[in-house]
Design an enzyme around this catalytic site. Structure first.
Site, PDB file in Angstrom:
ATOM      1  N   LYS A 278      -2.412  14.085  11.037  1.00 58.89           N
ATOM      2  CA  LYS A 278      -2.873  12.684  11.073  1.00 58.89           C
ATOM      3  C   LYS A 278      -1.831  11.824  11.792  1.00 58.89           C
ATOM      4  O   LYS A 278      -2.171  11.033  12.671  1.00 58.89           O
ATOM      5  CB  LYS A 278      -3.139  12.137   9.660  1.00 58.89           C
ATOM      6  CG  LYS A 278      -3.632  10.686   9.728  1.00 58.89           C
ATOM      7  CD  LYS A 278      -3.917  10.007   8.415  1.00 58.89           C
ATOM      8  CE  LYS A 278      -4.185   8.517   8.673  1.00 58.89           C
ATOM      9  NZ  LYS A 278      -4.300   7.709   7.463  1.00 58.89           N
TER      10      LYS A 278
ATOM     11  N   ASP B  48      -0.190  -4.015  10.133  1.00 61.89           N
ATOM     12  CA  ASP B  48      -1.520  -4.517   9.789  1.00 61.89           C
ATOM     13  C   ASP B  48      -2.505  -3.662  10.567  1.00 61.89           C
ATOM     14  O   ASP B  48      -2.337  -3.429  11.769  1.00 61.89           O
ATOM     15  CB  ASP B  48      -1.697  -5.992  10.128  1.00 61.89           C
ATOM     16  CG  ASP B  48      -2.915  -6.549   9.407  1.00 61.89           C
ATOM     17  OD1 ASP B  48      -2.913  -6.563   8.158  1.00 61.89           O
ATOM     18  OD2 ASP B  48      -3.890  -6.950  10.075  1.00 61.89           O
TER      19      ASP B  48
ATOM     20  N   PHE C 258      -5.889   7.780   3.109  1.00 57.15           N
ATOM     21  CA  PHE C 258      -6.319   6.679   2.245  1.00 57.15           C
ATOM     22  C   PHE C 258      -7.438   5.909   2.953  1.00 57.15           C
ATOM     23  O   PHE C 258      -7.856   6.277   4.049  1.00 57.15           O
ATOM     24  CB  PHE C 258      -5.143   5.747   1.904  1.00 57.15           C
ATOM     25  CG  PHE C 258      -4.556   5.006   3.079  1.00 57.15           C
ATOM     26  CD1 PHE C 258      -3.617   5.623   3.897  1.00 57.15           C
ATOM     27  CD2 PHE C 258      -4.931   3.703   3.383  1.00 57.15           C
ATOM     28  CE1 PHE C 258      -3.065   4.958   4.992  1.00 57.15           C
ATOM     29  CE2 PHE C 258      -4.383   3.017   4.463  1.00 57.15           C
ATOM     30  CZ  PHE C 258      -3.457   3.652   5.270  1.00 57.15           C
TER      31      PHE C 258
ATOM     32  N   ASN D 172       0.850  -1.192   0.000  1.00 56.01           N
ATOM     33  CA  ASN D 172       0.000   0.000   0.000  1.00 56.01           C
ATOM     34  C   ASN D 172       0.892   1.251   0.000  1.00 56.01           C
ATOM     35  O   ASN D 172       1.483   1.611   1.014  1.00 56.01           O
ATOM     36  CB  ASN D 172      -0.895  -0.054   1.246  1.00 56.01           C
ATOM     37  CG  ASN D 172      -1.848   1.113   1.329  1.00 56.01           C
ATOM     38  OD1 ASN D 172      -1.569   2.188   0.820  1.00 56.01           O
ATOM     39  ND2 ASN D 172      -2.968   0.897   1.984  1.00 56.01           N
TER      40      ASN D 172
HETATM   41  O1  LIG Z   1      -1.124  -5.328   3.771  1.00 51.74           O
HETATM   42  P1  LIG Z   1      -0.408  -4.172   3.122  1.00 51.74           P
HETATM   43  O2  LIG Z   1       0.305  -4.550   1.867  1.00 51.74           O
HETATM   44  O3  LIG Z   1       0.471  -3.426   4.077  1.00 51.74           O
HETATM   45  O4  LIG Z   1      -1.510  -3.075   2.670  1.00 51.74           O
HETATM   46  P2  LIG Z   1      -3.100  -3.120   2.947  1.00 51.74           P
HETATM   47  O5  LIG Z   1      -3.724  -1.886   2.411  1.00 51.74           O
HETATM   48  O6  LIG Z   1      -3.654  -4.435   2.473  1.00 51.74           O
HETATM   49  O7  LIG Z   1      -3.140  -3.022   4.509  1.00 51.74           O
HETATM   50  P3  LIG Z   1      -3.868  -3.956   5.566  1.00 51.74           P
HETATM   51  O8  LIG Z   1      -3.890  -5.356   5.131  1.00 51.74           O
HETATM   52  O9  LIG Z   1      -3.219  -3.616   6.884  1.00 51.74           O
HETATM   53  O10 LIG Z   1      -5.344  -3.425   5.547  1.00 51.74           O
HETATM   54  C1  LIG Z   1      -5.599  -2.208   6.160  1.00 51.74           C
HETATM   55  C2  LIG Z   1      -6.846  -1.562   5.590  1.00 51.74           C
HETATM   56  O11 LIG Z   1      -7.473  -0.848   6.662  1.00 51.74           O
HETATM   57  C3  LIG Z   1      -7.774   0.458   6.283  1.00 51.74           C
HETATM   58  N1  LIG Z   1      -6.879   1.394   6.987  1.00 51.74           N
HETATM   59  C4  LIG Z   1      -5.778   1.098   7.734  1.00 51.74           C
HETATM   60  N2  LIG Z   1      -5.183   2.213   8.182  1.00 51.74           N
HETATM   61  C5  LIG Z   1      -5.896   3.234   7.702  1.00 51.74           C
HETATM   62  C6  LIG Z   1      -5.776   4.634   7.802  1.00 51.74           C
HETATM   63  O12 LIG Z   1      -4.749   5.213   8.434  1.00 51.74           O
HETATM   64  N3  LIG Z   1      -6.699   5.381   7.204  1.00 51.74           N
HETATM   65  C7  LIG Z   1      -7.715   4.827   6.533  1.00 51.74           C
HETATM   66  N4  LIG Z   1      -7.892   3.521   6.360  1.00 51.74           N
HETATM   67  C8  LIG Z   1      -6.998   2.711   6.954  1.00 51.74           C
HETATM   68  C9  LIG Z   1      -7.554   0.532   4.776  1.00 51.74           C
HETATM   69  O13 LIG Z   1      -8.725   0.153   4.126  1.00 51.74           O
HETATM   70  C10 LIG Z   1      -6.481  -0.519   4.550  1.00 51.74           C
HETATM   71  O14 LIG Z   1      -6.497  -1.041   3.241  1.00 51.74           O
HETATM   72 MG   LIG Z   2      -3.061  -6.195   3.380  1.00 53.13          MG
END
Ligand SMILES: O=P(O)(O)OP(=O)(O)OP(=O)(O)OC[C@H]1O[C@@H](n2cnc3c(O)ncnc32)[C@H](O)[C@@H]1O
Ligand SMILES: [Mg+2]
Length: 210
Positions: free
Chosen positions: A185, A71, A159, A9
């Site tokens: 943030k 995560d 995001f 991400n």
């Molecule tokens: O696993 P990686 O590759 O790191 O990337 P990912 O986007 O899949 O990350 P996660 O599995 O940890 O899923 C986290 C989700 O939770 C939400 N999320 C986490 N932190 C956030 C934030 O700071 N602001 C908004 N949404 C967030 C967002 O939808 C992310 O895609």
């Molecule tokens: Mg992920």
């Protein structure tokens, strides 16, 4: 000293680099896109800590570098803590297009909460960050950001679910996390809190490895 950041991400990576850079100077960060044919693990654990460890261990296995993984997710009171660890794929898709996935997830969440009154729209973001070294030592820290879910998407920063979330610290103005300056943030976020707790250990480990 080089560190591997096990995430796909790009916006999350930006936040992590920004927060780390303030506390761990002179660190060179590599990401998944720097590694050909990176074998990403399936995030199948029931907890944020479990998935963060899984991702960081995979980073060490693939690169031999000390690795950091985050995560995280949104836990909504009225949904009994969901989407939780399923946050990235709440609307069911495994889309390559993150923006589209975020938009679908937010639409679905707002629809699910349509009949939930204002006083029951509490939620928090949770984040576990794992730091795994090639010698097998592991550390996990956690952070959270409390707030509420609004009724329409607002803002263009951040995001994921930032566009529908108002942190407790900004409740009065009603600014969503996507309407905050990046530094603000980071100051209050689940990720900022977790990474600032981890940073001294990363700095110490890297210094002793030099
Ligand atoms: O696993 P990686 O590759 O790191 O990337 P990912 O986007 O899949 O990350 P996660 O599995 O940890 O899923 C986290 C989700 O939770 C939400 N999320 C986490 N932190 C956030 C934030 O700071 N602001 C908004 N949404 C967030 C967002 O939808 C992310 O895609
Ligand atoms: Mg992920």
């Amino acid at each position: 000293m080089r560190v591997f950041l096990a995430s796909r991400n790009t916006k999350k990576i930006l936040e992590m680099q920004r927060i780390l850079a303030e506390h761990v100077p002179d660190v060179e960060v590599l990401g998944i896109t720097d590694v050909d044919g990176y074998d990403e693990p399936v995030e199948d654990q029931p907890t944020f800590a479990g998935n963060a460890l899984l991702k960081a261990r995979a980073g060490v296995a693939a690169t031999g570098l000390p690795s950091i993984a985050d995560d995280s997710g949104l836990c909504v009171d009225a949904l009994n803590g969901m989407p939780g660890v399923l946050s990235a794929r709440w609307a069911g898709q495994r889309l390559g297009d993150k923006e589209l996935a975020d938009a679908r997830n937010n639409e679905l969440l707002l629809e699910q909460l349509r009949d939930v009154p204002d006083e029951r729209r509490g939620a928090h973001f949770a984040c576990a960050v794992a730091w795994v070294r090639p010698d097998g030592s592991e550390r996990v820290v956690e952070g959270r950001m409390d707030g509420r879910i609004v009724r329409e998407q607002r803002g263009s920063g951040g995001f994921g679910y930032d566009v529908v979330f108002v942190a407790r610290e900004h409740d009065a103005e009603g600014l969503t996390s996507a309407e905050l300056e990046p530094g603000e943030k980071d100051r209050i976020s689940h990720r900022g809190r977790a990474l600032r707790e981890l940073a001294p250990y990363v700095a110490a480990d890297l210094t002793s490895a030099d």
